[in-house]
Design an enzyme around this catalytic site. Structure first.
Site, PDB file in Angstrom:
ATOM      1  N   TYR A  37       0.775  -1.199   0.097  1.00 46.92           N
ATOM      2  CA  TYR A  37       0.016  -0.194   0.097  1.00 46.92           C
ATOM      3  C   TYR A  37       0.877   1.348   0.125  1.00 46.92           C
ATOM      4  O   TYR A  37       2.141   1.337   0.673  1.00 46.92           O
ATOM      5  CB  TYR A  37      -0.705   0.014   1.261  1.00 46.92           C
ATOM      6  N   HIS A 193     -13.354   2.423   5.925  1.00 50.53           N
ATOM      7  CA  HIS A 193     -12.087   1.547   5.572  1.00 50.53           C
ATOM      8  C   HIS A 193     -11.593   0.709   6.805  1.00 50.53           C
ATOM      9  O   HIS A 193     -10.528   0.045   6.646  1.00 50.53           O
ATOM     10  CB  HIS A 193     -10.948   2.543   5.281  1.00 50.53           C
ATOM     11  N   ARG A 223      -6.308   7.424  -8.260  1.00 44.74           N
ATOM     12  CA  ARG A 223      -5.274   6.364  -7.979  1.00 44.74           C
ATOM     13  C   ARG A 223      -5.719   5.024  -8.526  1.00 44.74           C
ATOM     14  O   ARG A 223      -7.085   4.780  -8.947  1.00 44.74           O
ATOM     15  CB  ARG A 223      -5.185   6.339  -6.413  1.00 44.74           C
ATOM     16  N   ASN A 225      -6.349   0.931  -7.774  1.00 44.69           N
ATOM     17  CA  ASN A 225      -6.285  -0.188  -6.577  1.00 44.69           C
ATOM     18  C   ASN A 225      -6.603  -1.443  -7.560  1.00 44.69           C
ATOM     19  O   ASN A 225      -6.931  -1.536  -8.727  1.00 44.69           O
ATOM     20  CB  ASN A 225      -7.435  -0.108  -5.740  1.00 44.69           C
ATOM     21  N   GLU A 265      -9.090  -1.108 -10.397  1.00 40.30           N
ATOM     22  CA  GLU A 265     -10.055  -0.045  -9.999  1.00 40.30           C
ATOM     23  C   GLU A 265      -9.304   1.347 -10.520  1.00 40.30           C
ATOM     24  O   GLU A 265      -8.205   1.521  -9.892  1.00 40.30           O
ATOM     25  CB  GLU A 265     -10.412   0.044  -8.451  1.00 40.30           C
ATOM     26  N   TYR A 316      -6.636 -10.825   2.583  1.00 41.96           N
ATOM     27  CA  TYR A 316      -7.818  -9.660   2.251  1.00 41.96           C
ATOM     28  C   TYR A 316      -8.557  -9.535   0.885  1.00 41.96           C
ATOM     29  O   TYR A 316      -9.460  -9.562   0.749  1.00 41.96           O
ATOM     30  CB  TYR A 316      -7.276  -8.366   2.714  1.00 41.96           C
ATOM     31  N   LYS A 317      -7.547 -10.024  -0.058  1.00 41.89           N
ATOM     32  CA  LYS A 317      -7.911  -9.897  -1.502  1.00 41.89           C
ATOM     33  C   LYS A 317      -8.618 -11.236  -1.950  1.00 41.89           C
ATOM     34  O   LYS A 317      -9.069 -11.376  -3.148  1.00 41.89           O
ATOM     35  CB  LYS A 317      -6.717  -9.486  -2.340  1.00 41.89           C
TER      36      LYS A 317
END
Lengths: 346, 199
Positions: A37, A193, A223, A225, A265, A316-317
């Site tokens: 990140y 978040h 940005r 993602n 994204e 998480y993904k």
């Protein structure tokens, strides 16, 4: 020359494909061979002709079919589009932004004629010809946010700005990477978040909020993602997780190329003029592994990123169940040679 | 005390007397003790402008006598949170200068009373809260949207659609609920053990 809109599906038989031109313009999100990140926010200025950044609001070959998929999601679950009562003005702001951007960038497909508050909108790809009074809810078939976002690719969150924070007070979310608008609506920036691992400790959200609350009108930011999706499914909502979750157990060495998709994204951030709200379009781009590896550089780099991803992020993904199979498949395309810096295919 | 978790999880404090003229208390079970402890620090005449809505639940009569002995202007005992909420909403409906709101007891009570207060236009930051007693959770099933009350186990079966839900720490004030997500969506033949987690 207009866009050649494809007829395809994002469910059932999954006929989604990228044309060779669209593979080349895919917004590959890794500028180096590893990922962590970062506050990777930059000004949303025009990019090269033909890229997804050429126009402020990108319309591509998947437009018509994506809008058909959105209509199906909303018919099944109207809670995917919600707006708290104080957000209507921001909805009109968004309608203006999207109509003017589309009409200016793609005049062969969209046109907007304005005479004071009397507006005339023509959307040729979707066969829409609408006269209405700007600001008058009774002259459109939906609220202004829902009306225009049923004609715009990507999810949209409208964030109210008050008390030095941003509040998720309206949105339409049908192509999301596993978060629920119905649950998160009304939350502030830190609250919605909250489930993201590692980034809070790194101060990512504190710095991002400071940046976003200072976004000025006419100076949008953006940005990238990313995550991964099995099958080219747009609606990977938590609402339907029990329906699409089993797909993750279907990945085999033989079908990786067709089943596994990198999902990127393109998030952008725009100050709205009347409401002072911030609109946050989250545009989703999908690419199959078979399509992605047509760029040797992307193939090598993706192999290294997925192989070396920290375990918390992989979990998480949602990659856990098929990560090993994917890494093994991608390894065939990684001869160990260096990759050039930057996002481009070569 | 509630363990430190994630940023959407509410943080509770300790009730303390606020400057004001009308003090509305909503409490359940052990929350009655929080009101009594606060009363020790309250100025003379504080409860003359107070309205206490109390749901004894598993605490039985332990606090009902001492709460009434505070001599609040209004005292109400309800059989359940659901039964007491219309009274709270009616009380909050007319906006009043100098009104203070105090919530104490289970997370479920604080959450639902907070939700009613938000609907009445009260800012959540102005509300005093103190968590005591059960940490049982209200859980919204993200799939069917039904709410399962008093959840003490991880995972839990949704009382509406029957899916086996992992109870996240992610919390919505608007829904007064934690989020429940199908724990075995990727392979429903995997049945993890159900264990007590919230008490």
């Amino acid at each position: 020359m207009g866009i050649n809109f494809r007829t395809e599906t994002f469910r059932d038989d999954f006929s989604f494909r990228n044309s060779p031109e669209h593979i080349r313009r895919f917004p590959f999100p890794f500028h180096e061979d590893s990922y962590m990140y970062a506050v990777n926010i930059e000004p949303h200025v025009a990019g090269p002709a033909g890229s997804v950044l050429e126009h402020p609001i990108d319309v591509d070959e998947h437009y018509v079919s994506e809008m058909a998929d959105r209509a199906l999601v909303l018919a099944e679950d109207p809670l995917r589009c919600q707006s708290l009562p104080h957000m209507t003005l921001a909805g009109w702001d968004l309608l203006e932004l999207l109509m003017t951007a589309k009409a200016e960038s793609y005049p062969e497909h969209f046109s907007l004629t304005r005479d004071g508050d009397r507006w005339h909108w023509i959307n040729r790809p979707l066969g829409i010809d609408q006269k209405f009074l700007f600001g008058d809810l009774t002259t459109l078939p939906y609220g202004p946010m829902e009306y225009i976002t049923r004609q715009s690719q990507g999810d949209f969150c409208i964030l109210d700005q008050r008390d030095g924070n941003l509040w998720m007070d309206a949105g339409i979310v049908t192509t999301q990477a596993d978060w629920s608008l119905d649950f998160d609506i009304g939350m502030n920036f830190f609250e919605w978040h909250a489930p993201v691992p590692l980034a809070h400790e790194k101060g990512i959200f504190t710095r991002a909020l400071k940046f976003l609350t200072n976004v000025q009108q006419g100076k949008p930011a953006r940005r990238l993602n990313w995550t991964m999706t099995i099958n080219p499914r747009l609606d990977t909502s938590p609402e339907n997780y029990h329906k699409w979750g089993p797909d993750r157990a279907t990945v085999t060495p033989e079908n990786v190329g067709q089943k596994v998709h990198l999902r990127v994204e393109l998030q952008s951030f725009w100050r709205l003029p009347r409401s002072n709200a911030l609109v946050f379009p989250i545009r989703c781009y999908l690419i199959k592994m078979d399509e992605l590896v047509t760029s040797p550089k992307w193939a090598r780099r993706l192999h290294r990123v997925i192989r070396d991803l920290p375990e918390e992020l992989a979990t998480y993904k949602g990659l856990t169940r098929y990560r090993a199979t994917l890494v093994e498949w991608l390894a065939r395309y990684d001869d160990g040679t260096p990759t050039s810096p930057g996002f481009g295919p070569e | 005390m509630t363990p430190k978790t994630i940023l959407s999880r509410p943080v509770y404090g300790t009730l303390s007397p606020q400057a004001g003229t009308h003090h509305l208390f909503v409490a359940d079970a052990e929350g009655g003790g929080a009101i009594l402890d606060m009363a020790k620090a309250a100025p003379e005449g504080f409860f003359a402008g107070a309205h206490i809505i109390y749901i004894p639940r598993e605490a039985g009569a332990a606090y009902t006598g001492p709460l009434q002995a505070l001599k609040p202007a209004q005292y109400y005992e309800g059989p359940s949170i659901a039964a007491a909420l219309p009274r709270q909403k009616q009380t909050l409906a007319p906006a009043r200068m100098g009104r203070r709101l105090y919530l104490a007891g289970t997370e479920g009570l604080i959450g639902q009373a907070m939700q009613a207060a938000l609907d009445a236009g009260i800012d959540h930051g102005s509300i005093q809260t103190e968590q005591r007693g059960s940490l049982a959770r209200r859980v919204q099933c993200v799939h069917c949207k039904g709410i399962t009350e008093d959840v003490t186990t991880q995972p839990v079966r949704c009382s509406h659609c029957g899916l086996l839900l992992f109870v996240r720490d992610h919390y919505s004030r608007r829904l007064a609920a934690f989020q429940g997500v199908c724990i075995n969506a990727e392979d429903q033949s995997e049945i993890p053990p159900i264990e007590e987690a919230f008490r």
